[in-house]
Design a protein around this motif. Sequence first.
Motif, PDB file in Angstrom:
ATOM      1  N   GLN A  86       0.825  -1.202   0.000  1.00 52.79           N
ATOM      2  CA  GLN A  86       0.000   0.000   0.000  1.00 52.79           C
ATOM      3  C   GLN A  86       0.863   1.258   0.000  1.00 52.79           C
ATOM      4  N   ASN A  87       0.294   2.339  -0.515  1.00 51.41           N
ATOM      5  CA  ASN A  87       1.032   3.600  -0.603  1.00 51.41           C
ATOM      6  C   ASN A  87       1.493   4.097   0.765  1.00 51.41           C
ATOM      7  N   ARG A  88       0.612   4.038   1.743  1.00 47.12           N
ATOM      8  CA  ARG A  88       0.994   4.511   3.084  1.00 47.12           C
ATOM      9  C   ARG A  88       2.108   3.661   3.682  1.00 47.12           C
ATOM     10  N   ASP A  89       2.099   2.362   3.393  1.00 43.56           N
ATOM     11  CA  ASP A  89       3.176   1.501   3.894  1.00 43.56           C
ATOM     12  C   ASP A  89       4.510   1.889   3.260  1.00 43.56           C
ATOM     13  N   ALA A  90       4.468   2.303   2.004  1.00 42.68           N
ATOM     14  CA  ALA A  90       5.698   2.731   1.326  1.00 42.68           C
ATOM     15  C   ALA A  90       6.314   3.931   2.042  1.00 42.68           C
ATOM     16  N   PHE A  91       5.476   4.903   2.416  1.00 40.30           N
ATOM     17  CA  PHE A  91       5.987   6.072   3.138  1.00 40.30           C
ATOM     18  C   PHE A  91       6.580   5.662   4.486  1.00 40.30           C
ATOM     19  N   LYS A  92       5.938   4.707   5.157  1.00 40.51           N
ATOM     20  CA  LYS A  92       6.466   4.243   6.446  1.00 40.51           C
ATOM     21  C   LYS A  92       7.829   3.603   6.265  1.00 40.51           C
ATOM     22  N   TRP A  93       7.987   2.826   5.199  1.00 41.05           N
ATOM     23  CA  TRP A  93       9.276   2.193   4.928  1.00 41.05           C
ATOM     24  C   TRP A  93      10.354   3.248   4.702  1.00 41.05           C
ATOM     25  N   ILE A  94      10.024   4.240   3.907  1.00 40.56           N
ATOM     26  CA  ILE A  94      11.012   5.276   3.604  1.00 40.56           C
ATOM     27  C   ILE A  94      11.406   6.038   4.869  1.00 40.56           C
ATOM     28  N   GLU A  95      10.427   6.371   5.678  1.00 39.44           N
ATOM     29  CA  GLU A  95      10.741   7.070   6.931  1.00 39.44           C
ATOM     30  C   GLU A  95      11.572   6.191   7.848  1.00 39.44           C
ATOM     31  N   GLY A  96      11.303   4.879   7.835  1.00 34.85           N
ATOM     32  CA  GLY A  96      12.101   3.967   8.640  1.00 34.85           C
ATOM     33  C   GLY A  96      13.534   3.877   8.151  1.00 34.85           C
TER      34      GLY A  96
END
Length: 323
Positions: A86-96
């Motif tokens: 999901q798109n929101r999960d992608a942002f979480k990965w990048i922030e991580g």
Amino acid sequence: MSHEVETLVLAKEPAWHGIGTIKDHALTSLEAILDGGLDWQVEKRPIYFPSDTQGQLKIFPNQYATVRSTDLQPLGVVSDRYQIVQNRDAFKWIEGLLGEGITFEAAGSLKGGRLVFILAHMPAQLILGDEIRPYFMFSNWHDGTGTMDEILTPVRVVCWNTWNMALKGATRKFSVRHTGDMEDKQANVAATLQIASTYMDKFAMTAETLEQTKVSRKDFFDIVTEVWPEPSKQDDNYARKEKQREKVVSMFLQAVKAPDLQKFSGTAYLIQQAASAFDTHAEPLRRTMQYEENHFISLMDGKGIQESFAKAIEKVCGVTVAA
């Protein structure tokens, strides 16, 4: 439309195509998701087809349609092994990966939602007195035809054309297929960032070496000839091939004369940077050329023109160019 932009948000500067929402500051994660039009989920839906003349529906086994939850826009057809990211999960990965508080340059949806991308800022690095600030790009296909890709790039991705340019020029790329344990695969991306950081350090050292390597006029044309050898006069197509070569060499000479490169005049660094600029700006011509003309530019050889110039510089000047 060649830009293929569906939704887009950008920090500070508009894109060449004039599409998208422009913010007067670097984007937060929430702004990138909401203003970039990425606040939606992807769902897998079963596929049915008429099995008789009465319209009785039968399910297509092990095949699903990926659809956008907000408007049921069909995105693609995938197998039962396909794992949605999901798109929101992608942002979480990048922030991580990059740390909380990371800011973004751009985010958007291309090709009707089939492809989404996120462009994050990386720390600036000083190379030969110029501040180089590469981007970290994450892109993800939701239609089952492509992978998730993470790359380090100097390209400001704002459309389909620049997305292709960024991937084509990526020296380091990490790709993840939509199967298996996605979290385990993404855990390995941290190693990619370390490799990318190491590459940037290596590139800075290489740039210093190339800037200190003086190139005479003879050496310059020897390098050009290594990349584009002169055709044999015994060749039946000599006149045509020589004309093609002259055309391409003339284009490269224009790249060498770029104003921002003149402070490096007479050095191997100018040639390598001109090769990079040529590789980018010759793209529109490549799309209109016939195969043999195209061959003179791409050389059909590995990474193409930049790698060919790197090898030529190494041969003529005796210095190693980072690849």
